[in-house]
Design an enzyme around this catalytic site. Structure first.
Site, short mmCIF file in Angstrom:
data_model
loop_
_atom_site.label_atom_id
_atom_site.label_comp_id
_atom_site.label_asym_id
_atom_site.label_seq_id
_atom_site.Cartn_x
_atom_site.Cartn_y
_atom_site.Cartn_z
N CYS A 1 0.85 -1.20 0.00
CA CYS A 1 0.00 0.00 0.00
C CYS A 1 0.88 1.25 0.00
O CYS A 1 1.78 1.37 0.83
CB CYS A 1 -0.90 -0.02 1.24
SG CYS A 1 -1.94 1.44 1.39
N CYS B 1 0.29 3.00 3.56
CA CYS B 1 0.71 2.50 4.87
C CYS B 1 1.68 1.33 4.80
O CYS B 1 2.13 0.85 5.83
CB CYS B 1 -0.52 2.09 5.68
SG CYS B 1 -1.27 0.55 5.11
N CYS C 1 -7.56 -0.93 1.28
CA CYS C 1 -6.54 -1.44 2.20
C CYS C 1 -7.18 -1.52 3.57
O CYS C 1 -7.73 -0.54 4.07
CB CYS C 1 -5.34 -0.49 2.24
SG CYS C 1 -4.17 -0.92 3.55
N CYS D 1 -5.32 0.99 6.37
CA CYS D 1 -5.46 2.46 6.37
C CYS D 1 -6.74 2.92 5.68
O CYS D 1 -6.99 4.12 5.58
CB CYS D 1 -4.25 3.11 5.72
SG CYS D 1 -4.17 2.95 3.92
N CYS E 1 -8.79 -4.90 -10.03
CA CYS E 1 -8.38 -3.84 -10.94
C CYS E 1 -7.90 -2.68 -10.07
O CYS E 1 -8.70 -2.00 -9.44
CB CYS E 1 -9.60 -3.45 -11.78
SG CYS E 1 -9.25 -2.29 -13.08
FE FE Z 1 -2.86 1.04 3.47
#
Ligand code: FE
Length: 128
Positions: free
Chosen positions: A44, A47, A93, A96, A116
């Site tokens: 990510c 984070c 995610c 976060c 996607c």
């Molecule tokens: Fe994240």
């Protein structure tokens, strides 16, 4: 993981912020990771949470990096998204709550799923 809007703006580029925090979408065929074929992990951009592996990446022709499975079900979250008058499933995610992209049911085997994902929501860590 909670950050203020101010903290996110400092940490992320304007494009990363627009996608992760404002649920934006990058222009197709423009993302830096679209044609990345190296072995490694996609984490990510907000984070550092581990999201996808190069092992599940495939060329969907859509213009966005595509994966048929997340690195771990525990690290991503999905939510119904009815914006733009379409029924889609948003991918976030889990750590976060950053917006990553959408998941569709037209992916390849073994899952039949197509995650996607916006390049700008990801950072790539090459396997050494
Ligand atoms: Fe994240």
């Amino acid at each position: 993981m909670k950050k203020t809007e101010e903290e996110w703006k400092k940490k992320l580029t304007p494009e990363q912020h627009r996608i992760l925090r404002e649920k934006g979408t990058e222009m197709p065929f423009t993302g830096q990771l679209l044609h990345n074929k190296k072995k490694g992990r996609y984490i990510c951009a907000g984070c550092g949470n581990e999201l996808f592996s190069s092992d599940t990446k495939f060329d969907s022709g859509s213009g966005w990096p595509s994966f048929y499975a997340p690195a771990s079900e525990k690290n991503v979250e999905t939510k119904a998204d009815k914006s733009l008058f379409m029924k889609r499933t948003e991918v976030l995610c889990k750590k976060c709550q950053g917006h990553l992209g959408h998941v569709f049911n037209d992916g390849p085997k073994p899952t039949g799923l197509r995650y996607c994902i916006n390049s700008a929501a990801l950072n790539f860590k090459e396997k050494k």
